[in-house]
Design an enzyme around this catalytic site. Structure first.
Site, short mmCIF file in Angstrom:
data_model
loop_
_atom_site.label_atom_id
_atom_site.label_comp_id
_atom_site.label_asym_id
_atom_site.label_seq_id
_atom_site.Cartn_x
_atom_site.Cartn_y
_atom_site.Cartn_z
N GLU A 1 -94.58 -94.40 -25.58
CA GLU A 1 -93.59 -95.15 -26.35
C GLU A 1 -92.20 -94.53 -26.27
O GLU A 1 -92.01 -93.37 -26.59
CB GLU A 1 -94.00 -95.20 -27.83
N SER B 1 -92.58 -102.60 -36.72
CA SER B 1 -93.38 -101.95 -35.68
C SER B 1 -94.82 -101.68 -36.09
O SER B 1 -95.67 -101.48 -35.23
CB SER B 1 -92.74 -100.62 -35.26
N HIS C 1 -84.54 -106.06 -37.33
CA HIS C 1 -85.16 -106.54 -36.10
C HIS C 1 -84.78 -108.01 -35.90
O HIS C 1 -84.15 -108.62 -36.77
CB HIS C 1 -86.69 -106.42 -36.18
#
Length: 474
Positions: free
Chosen positions: A269, A49, A390
């Site tokens: 977010e 991120s 991820h």
């Protein structure tokens, strides 16, 4: 908030409303312009991120684990960050006279929100206590401290109290919890410093729902709301008497920011989508996404489409799949009606890796009598890892409002920041804005613009893991 999460959350949203789910229309589904973003970082095929936030907020691809710096910076090496700092669209908007804000469900020092205001060779330097002595000697500053000094941010909402206060400071909500106490070794009380910096302005610091509700957006210039020592609670575990939802925080932020006649930039977010996926808790991740969709709806309700560009996206994806042959309308959190070749059932949602990998004598667990719809259920995973990683596929980019057509096709992730800046007439290149006396606003959910034709307020929405979770390799 990859495509799988997006689709599964759509089905869950409908099923929570007693529908079959597949045909449900989410707020995100109403965005007319859709594209894809390539998420790889400079050094890794699959990003975190920090690298992705630097791409879509600063317009520059970079390395894993660094924020607000280009790829010449090295993870954890302070000296390499000097001279390689890159600024974000939040700063570009502020420099253009717009009001700016960040709203997150993680700590406000986490990778996604931090990239909007900080430059750091490590995403994990939340406070000075998290920094090595060498980094301090070389003149680097922690993320929490940079939040006060780098850009004048009008609205800051999320968690992260413990990074703002001196070591040992008791938390107002959890005074007996040692791990919730202040962490700073330098003795600085950043909340008090923030208050002093706003002298002469109407500035409110709040840490609970009651005080938050008492803040009048019409008379408020600045708001810092930190509801937890670290990240905020998952929506399904949130105490509504203590902490507001992301829908409520998004509304408060917009109402404060939209008073500026020059417009605003807001980054929203849904960061705990990512964190639920890391824990292999698909139910929790989908419920976070449904709530995030409600926050998008609130943002659209409070703004006007002809003057506010809203962009919704994920920073990266996770290795979760919708598999098997479930019947139409079957719970997205349930099991496939067709069992596997080992004569055992499996869930519709599964992970490629994660903490849910379980075998006994080479046999998968029998989940016939397990409630897989429980919020705490950890989905089965093919490969054992402590935290789900991820995944590297492209993510969806959804846009509506002025210049929304710029967000079509397949683009590099760092294109997003430049397209938002172009639409909102902020940043370095304003040649296309000549002759226009007023530029539109930008609103970004994940992450938060309008075009060179009219408009006064903007909300950009890039949902990081929003899905964003602000989290990369933990």
């Amino acid at each position: 908030m990859g495509i799988t999460t997006y689709t599964a959350a759509r089905i869950l949203k409908g099923q929570l409303e007693n529908q079959t789910g597949e045909e449900t229309v989410m707020t995100m589904d109403t965005f007319p312009n859709v594209g894809l973003a390539k998420t790889y970082s400079v050094d890794f095929q699959i990003p975190d991120s920090a690298a992705t936030a630097t791409a879509y907020l600063c317009g520059v691809k970079t390395n894993l684990n660094v924020i607000g710096v280009n790829a010449a910076a090295r993870n954890g090496v302070c000296k390499t960050q000097k001279g390689n700092e890159v600024t974000s669209i939040l700063k570009w908007a502020k420099d253009a006279g717009k009001s700016v804000g960040i709203v997150t469900t993680t700590r406000v020092q986490h990778a996604t929100p931090a990239t909007s205001y900080a430059h750091s060779a490590s995403r994990k330097w939340y406070s000075d206590a998290d920094m090595p002595d060498a980094a301090k000697r070389d003149g680097c500053s922690d993320i929490a401290a940079q939040m006060l000094t780098n850009t004048d941010i009008d609205v800051i909402i999320g968690g992260g109290r413990k990074y703002m206060t001196p070591r040992g400071t008791k938390d107002p909500e959890y005074p007996r919890d040692f791990f919730s106490r202040g962490k700073r070794k330098d003795g600085r009380h950043l909340i008090d410093e923030w208050r002093s910096m706003k002298a002469g302005k109407v500035a409110h610091y709040v840490w609970n729902k009651t005080d938050f509700n008492a803040v009048d957006p019409e008379t408020t210039d600045y708001l810092m709301a930190l509801f937890e020592p670290g990240d905020m609670h998952f929506e399904a575990e949130r105490d509504p008497n203590m902490d507001p939802s992301i829908v409520e925080t998004t509304e408060k932020a917009i109402r404060i920011l939209q008073k500026n006649p020059k417009g605003f930039f807001l980054l929203v977010e849904g960061g705990r989508i990512d964190q639920a996926h890391h824990a292999g808790r698909a139910s929790m991740a989908l419920h976070e996404t449904v709530t995030f969709d409600s926050a998008i709806a609130k943002g659209l309700q409070l703004t006007r489409e002809h003057e506010t560009l809203t962009v919704v996206m994920a920073d990266h994806s996770h290795p979760v799949t919708i598999n098997g042959y479930p019947f139409r309308g079957q719970s997205i959190l349930g099991k496939s009606p067709l069992w596997a070749s080992d004569v055992l059932p499996y869930t519709t949602l599964m992970y490629g890796n994660g903490p849910g990998h379980k075998t006994s004598n080479g046999t998968r667990p029998d989940i016939r009598h397990v409630n897989t719809k429980n919020k705490d259920y950890v989905q089965l995973a093919a490969v054992p890892t402590k935290s789900t990683t991820h995944s590297g596929e492209d993510v969806a980019v959804l846009a509506r409002g002025p210049m929304a057509h710029l967000f079509q096709g397949v683009n590099e992730q760092n294109y997003i920041a430049h397209a938002m800046a172009y639409a909102a007439c902020v940043g370095a290149d304003l040649r296309h804005c000549r002759g226009h006396t007023e530029a539109p606003a930008v609103q970004s959910t994940v992450s938060n613009g309008a075009g060179p034709v009219g408009g006064s307020a903007a909300l950009l929405s890039a949902l990081l893991a929003v899905a964003v979770v602000m989290g990369g390799p933990q």
